[in-house]
Design an enzyme around this catalytic site. Structure first.
Site: not given
Ligand code: ADP
Length: 162
Positions: A17, A41, A93, A131
């Site tokens: 993130h 969730k 990703r 996450s």
């Molecule tokens: P996640 O559980 O996949 O981390 P989130 O809802 O917190 O889910 O993700 C928010 C946004 O950040 C989404 O667009 C997700 O694709 C992106 N994201 C999450 N982890 C990564 C990562 N490792 N690299 C790039 N983008 C990410």
């Protein structure tokens, strides 16, 4: 003033993130990290905890003035319109992210033509990171210091301490 929102669950924030936030800061004047309350969730961290972990991760960031953190519950596009955002940032990703993201982006564009979804690719080393997997590794006692900022590591260790 070009504002973008970066929505997600951020349960908790990871280095993936943060990589996306760093890239987005170079493109927009203001980034609003938009934390989905998302009780369905069943997040491990409360909204307030998630907010504080993000704040902490950005506390020494040279552009932290450009970043805001807000919670939201409702239709994302309404939030984007209310904030006068011109873009929604999403991380891509792998191809597996694509199908769902494509649907969401097109639906959001139908709802608000002038707001574009901007996809950003993180550094390759974060492409497998999310996450959920970090929580699983932490729960089972694995090392997570390469994947999350120090305060998140500490908070996860505390959550899973027996
Ligand atoms: P996640 O559980 O996949 O981390 P989130 O809802 O917190 O889910 O993700 C928010 C946004 O950040 C989404 O667009 C997700 O694709 C992106 N994201 C999450 N982890 C990564 C990562 N490792 N690299 C790039 N983008 C990410």
């Amino acid at each position: 003033m070009r504002t973008a929102i970066y929505p997600g669950t951020f349960d908790p924030i990871t280095n993936g993130h943060l990589d996306i936030i760093n890239r987005a800061i170079n493109l927009f004047d203001e980034i609003i990290i938009t934390i989905a309350v998302n009780p369905v969730k069943k997040p491990l961290f409360s909204l307030n905890e998630r907010k504080n972990l993000i704040k902490n991760a950005l506390r020494n960031h040279s552009h932290k003035g450009q970043v805001k953190i807000e919670g939201f519950d409702g239709l994302l596009i309404h939030f984007a319109l209310e904030k006068k955002a011109t873009a929604i940032i999403r991380g891509l990703r792998a191809v597996s992210d694509f199908e769902y993201e494509f649907q969401m982006a097109l639906m959001n564009r139908r709802l608000a033509e002038d707001i574009s979804t901007v996809f950003m690719m993180p550094h390759e080393k974060y492409t497998y990171l999310n996450s959920t997997i970090v929580k699983e590794v932490a729960r089972l006692g694995g090392k997570i210091s390469n994947f999350v900022p120090p305060a998140v590591e500490k908070a996860l260790l505390k959550k899973f301490a027996k």
